[in-house]
Design a protein around this motif. Structure first.
Motif, PDB file in Angstrom:
ATOM      1  N   ASP A  33       0.841  -1.193   0.000  1.00 13.98           N
ATOM      2  CA  ASP A  33       0.000   0.000   0.000  1.00 13.98           C
ATOM      3  C   ASP A  33       0.886   1.256   0.000  1.00 13.98           C
ATOM      4  O   ASP A  33       1.838   1.358   0.776  1.00 13.98           O
ATOM      5  N   THR A  34       0.566   2.191  -0.845  1.00 18.56           N
ATOM      6  CA  THR A  34       1.380   3.407  -0.948  1.00 18.56           C
ATOM      7  C   THR A  34       1.261   4.300   0.290  1.00 18.56           C
ATOM      8  O   THR A  34       2.031   5.257   0.447  1.00 18.56           O
ATOM      9  N   ALA A  35       0.315   3.983   1.178  1.00 16.98           N
ATOM     10  CA  ALA A  35       0.179   4.748   2.418  1.00 16.98           C
ATOM     11  C   ALA A  35       1.038   4.186   3.540  1.00 16.98           C
ATOM     12  O   ALA A  35       1.131   4.797   4.609  1.00 16.98           O
ATOM     13  N   ALA A  36       1.672   3.050   3.319  1.00 18.00           N
ATOM     14  CA  ALA A  36       2.521   2.450   4.350  1.00 18.00           C
ATOM     15  C   ALA A  36       3.693   3.371   4.653  1.00 18.00           C
ATOM     16  O   ALA A  36       4.208   4.065   3.763  1.00 18.00           O
ATOM     17  N   PRO A  37       4.171   3.404   5.906  1.00 18.85           N
ATOM     18  CA  PRO A  37       5.236   4.344   6.282  1.00 18.85           C
ATOM     19  C   PRO A  37       6.572   4.089   5.592  1.00 18.85           C
ATOM     20  O   PRO A  37       7.436   4.960   5.581  1.00 18.85           O
ATOM     21  N   TYR A  38       6.749   2.919   5.005  1.00 14.15           N
ATOM     22  CA  TYR A  38       7.996   2.564   4.328  1.00 14.15           C
ATOM     23  C   TYR A  38       7.816   2.542   2.809  1.00 14.15           C
ATOM     24  O   TYR A  38       8.712   2.090   2.079  1.00 14.15           O
ATOM     25  N   ALA A  39       6.678   3.010   2.312  1.00 15.33           N
ATOM     26  CA  ALA A  39       6.353   2.872   0.890  1.00 15.33           C
ATOM     27  C   ALA A  39       7.418   3.480  -0.021  1.00 15.33           C
ATOM     28  O   ALA A  39       7.691   2.970  -1.113  1.00 15.33           O
ATOM     29  N   GLY A  40       8.057   4.555   0.422  1.00 14.31           N
ATOM     30  CA  GLY A  40       9.077   5.196  -0.400  1.00 14.31           C
ATOM     31  C   GLY A  40      10.362   4.410  -0.533  1.00 14.31           C
ATOM     32  O   GLY A  40      11.262   4.808  -1.286  1.00 14.31           O
ATOM     33  N   TYR A  51       4.978 -22.900  -0.008  1.00 14.23           N
ATOM     34  CA  TYR A  51       4.016 -22.380  -0.973  1.00 14.23           C
ATOM     35  C   TYR A  51       4.711 -21.648  -2.110  1.00 14.23           C
ATOM     36  O   TYR A  51       4.292 -21.725  -3.264  1.00 14.23           O
ATOM     37  N   GLY A  52       5.776 -20.961  -1.801  1.00 13.88           N
ATOM     38  CA  GLY A  52       6.507 -20.268  -2.842  1.00 13.88           C
ATOM     39  C   GLY A  52       7.193 -21.216  -3.804  1.00 13.88           C
ATOM     40  O   GLY A  52       7.399 -20.881  -4.973  1.00 13.88           O
ATOM     41  N   ASN A  53       7.533 -22.417  -3.330  1.00 17.88           N
ATOM     42  CA  ASN A  53       8.260 -23.386  -4.149  1.00 17.88           C
ATOM     43  C   ASN A  53       7.385 -24.527  -4.654  1.00 17.88           C
ATOM     44  O   ASN A  53       7.893 -25.476  -5.260  1.00 17.88           O
ATOM     45  N   ASP A  54       6.071 -24.462  -4.387  1.00 16.12           N
ATOM     46  CA  ASP A  54       5.125 -25.496  -4.837  1.00 16.12           C
ATOM     47  C   ASP A  54       5.453 -26.869  -4.264  1.00 16.12           C
ATOM     48  O   ASP A  54       5.221 -27.892  -4.917  1.00 16.12           O
ATOM     49  N   THR A  55       5.985 -26.891  -3.041  1.00 19.97           N
ATOM     50  CA  THR A  55       6.258 -28.176  -2.384  1.00 19.97           C
ATOM     51  C   THR A  55       5.406 -28.331  -1.130  1.00 19.97           C
ATOM     52  O   THR A  55       5.719 -29.146  -0.270  1.00 19.97           O
ATOM     53  N   ASN A  56       4.338 -27.542  -1.037  1.00 16.88           N
ATOM     54  CA  ASN A  56       3.483 -27.588   0.152  1.00 16.88           C
ATOM     55  C   ASN A  56       2.669 -28.872   0.191  1.00 16.88           C
ATOM     56  O   ASN A  56       2.260 -29.424  -0.835  1.00 16.88           O
ATOM     57  N   VAL A  57       2.451 -29.359   1.411  1.00 23.11           N
ATOM     58  CA  VAL A  57       1.633 -30.547   1.646  1.00 23.11           C
ATOM     59  C   VAL A  57       0.495 -30.154   2.583  1.00 23.11           C
ATOM     60  O   VAL A  57       0.399 -29.015   3.044  1.00 23.11           O
ATOM     61  N   ALA A  58      -0.379 -31.115   2.862  1.00 24.65           N
ATOM     62  CA  ALA A  58      -1.601 -30.802   3.605  1.00 24.65           C
ATOM     63  C   ALA A  58      -1.319 -30.195   4.967  1.00 24.65           C
ATOM     64  O   ALA A  58      -2.075 -29.354   5.452  1.00 24.65           O
ATOM     65  N   ARG A  59      -0.245 -30.602   5.619  1.00 24.09           N
ATOM     66  CA  ARG A  59       0.062 -30.121   6.976  1.00 24.09           C
ATOM     67  C   ARG A  59       0.599 -28.690   6.993  1.00 24.09           C
ATOM     68  O   ARG A  59       0.658 -28.048   8.021  1.00 24.09           O
ATOM     69  N   ASP A  60       1.004 -28.174   5.824  1.00 23.80           N
ATOM     70  CA  ASP A  60       1.502 -26.807   5.741  1.00 23.80           C
ATOM     71  C   ASP A  60       0.325 -25.852   5.779  1.00 23.80           C
ATOM     72  O   ASP A  60      -0.461 -25.779   4.839  1.00 23.80           O
ATOM     73  N   SER A  61       0.173 -25.123   6.872  1.00 27.82           N
ATOM     74  CA  SER A  61      -1.017 -24.305   7.050  1.00 27.82           C
ATOM     75  C   SER A  61      -0.758 -22.806   6.985  1.00 27.82           C
ATOM     76  O   SER A  61      -1.690 -22.030   6.753  1.00 27.82           O
ATOM     77  N   ASP A  62       0.481 -22.380   7.189  1.00 29.80           N
ATOM     78  CA  ASP A  62       0.729 -20.939   7.189  1.00 29.80           C
ATOM     79  C   ASP A  62       1.424 -20.501   5.913  1.00 29.80           C
ATOM     80  O   ASP A  62       1.886 -21.307   5.119  1.00 29.80           O
ATOM     81  N   VAL A  63       1.464 -19.206   5.707  1.00 29.52           N
ATOM     82  CA  VAL A  63       2.024 -18.604   4.512  1.00 29.52           C
ATOM     83  C   VAL A  63       3.247 -17.794   4.927  1.00 29.52           C
ATOM     84  O   VAL A  63       3.209 -17.050   5.908  1.00 29.52           O
ATOM     85  N   ASP A  64       4.346 -17.942   4.199  1.00 34.42           N
ATOM     86  CA  ASP A  64       5.578 -17.213   4.495  1.00 34.42           C
ATOM     87  C   ASP A  64       5.839 -16.206   3.388  1.00 34.42           C
ATOM     88  O   ASP A  64       6.082 -16.580   2.239  1.00 34.42           O
ATOM     89  N   ALA A  65       5.797 -14.922   3.741  1.00 41.24           N
ATOM     90  CA  ALA A  65       6.041 -13.863   2.775  1.00 41.24           C
ATOM     91  C   ALA A  65       7.241 -13.037   3.214  1.00 41.24           C
ATOM     92  O   ALA A  65       7.449 -12.804   4.405  1.00 41.24           O
ATOM     93  N   VAL A  66       8.014 -12.596   2.251  1.00 43.89           N
ATOM     94  CA  VAL A  66       9.138 -11.700   2.492  1.00 43.89           C
ATOM     95  C   VAL A  66       8.748 -10.310   2.023  1.00 43.89           C
ATOM     96  O   VAL A  66       8.182 -10.151   0.938  1.00 43.89           O
ATOM     97  N   ALA A  67       9.024  -9.298   2.842  1.00 43.51           N
ATOM     98  CA  ALA A  67       8.840  -7.903   2.454  1.00 43.51           C
ATOM     99  C   ALA A  67      10.228  -7.265   2.410  1.00 43.51           C
ATOM    100  O   ALA A  67      10.789  -6.894   3.441  1.00 43.51           O
TER     101      ALA A  67
END
Length: 298
Positions: A33-40, A51-67
């Motif tokens: 979001d361009t309103a975020a304090p770090y947007a610049g 999930y990023g590598n398409d190797t997720n299985v049923a037990r993988d429940s959370d999402v890992d994102a890098v900012a």
């Protein structure tokens, strides 16, 4: 007795991506979001992990994102020759004006304003709890890391670009998730699409053993399972899942694993640093896999 092909086929399947894909899309939109304090600071948001590598299985429940922000970076330029390091210091004078700690705090404040007080800062990442139509999500604020090959000037420099973040005690963690993901995709293509299903089989075998107290939680993280199988020659994959497991396992069991690299091809797979797998844990995992393979799975 060997595990039935039908069971291995079931374990090879990817976990349902829908809820995770939707969670990631929603979190990514907020982080960018361009309103975020770090947007610049030109943030780049991308998936890492299963999930990023398409190797997720049923037990993988959370999402890992890098900012990731590239405007602040850490580096290993001090390992260059004295002449090149001096050229680096002459080009980049003084510390960054926007520190990692400030950036992480800005991300935490912004996510809390959007998702409420359930958001909290963990040892590595910022945790967003599950909510309506949303899975749990870990957001890792990171700055760029440059692993230098040479530096002669701002116009003549070469480095591997990775990510860097710091634990609460100040420990620096460096990794190269894009190289990891790209190399796993190339490996998948080079094995006629056997690599990623094979990773899922190994991960599901690990999960099966954990649930039955045959293996301790944390001995075999998904990242290192991917890295371990990445080192197996391409011709050990294929024909059937049973053949693939036997041939990949036999190679792993007899190979000189001290020479293995992570899938990013930069870090060693086994070692004692914060980004390597303990050799004894790899042995424990391989021994448990063998015990499961020859058991009756009852």
């Amino acid at each position: 007795m060997p595990i039935a092909e039908a069971q291995l086929d079931t374990w090879s399947k990817q976990g349902a991506p829908g809820p995770s894909r939707e969670t990631y899309a929603a979190v990514k939109k907020i982080l960018e979001d361009t309103a975020a304090p770090y947007a610049g600071k030109n943030p780049e948001v991308f998936l890492q992990g299963s999930y990023g590598n398409d190797t997720n299985v049923a037990r993988d429940s959370d999402v890992d994102a890098v900012a990731l922000i590239p405007t602040t970076f850490a580096h290993d330029a001090a390992t260059l020759s004295a002449e090149q390091y001096q050229a680096f210091e002459n080009t980049y004078v003084g510390p960054a004006s926007y520190s990692y700690s400030q950036y992480k705090n800005d991300v935490l404040t912004w996510l809390t304003s959007k998702y409420g007080n359930g958001v909290r800062s963990g040892r590595k990442a910022i945790y967003i709890p599950a909510g309506q139509n949303r899975r749990e999500c870990d957001v890792l604020p990171a700055i760029q890391y440059r692993r230098y090959y040479h530096f002669r000037s701002a116009q003549d420099q070469k480095y591997a670009s990775g990510i860097c973040f710091y634990l609460q005690d100040g420990t620096q963690i460096v990794n190269f998730p894009k190289q990891h993901s790209d190399n796993c995709t190339t490996k998948h293509q080079s094995t006629n699409s056997w690599f990623k299903p094979s990773v899922r089989i190994y991960k599901n075998m690990r999960n099966y053993m954990i649930e039955r107290n045959m293996l301790a939680e944390g001995v075999a993280p998904s990242y290192f399972i991917e890295g371990m199988l990445y080192n197996v020659p391409n011709d050990r994959f294929g024909t059937s899942f049973e053949d693939t497991f036997v041939h990949t396992y036999n190679y792993l069991n007899s190979a000189d694993r001290s020479r293995f690299k992570c899938a990013n091809e930069i870090h060693a797979l086994l070692g004692t640093s914060s980004v390597t797998w303990r050799a004894e844990n790899c042995v424990t995992f391989l021994e448990a896999l063998k015990a499961l393979w020859i058991s009756d799975m009852k």
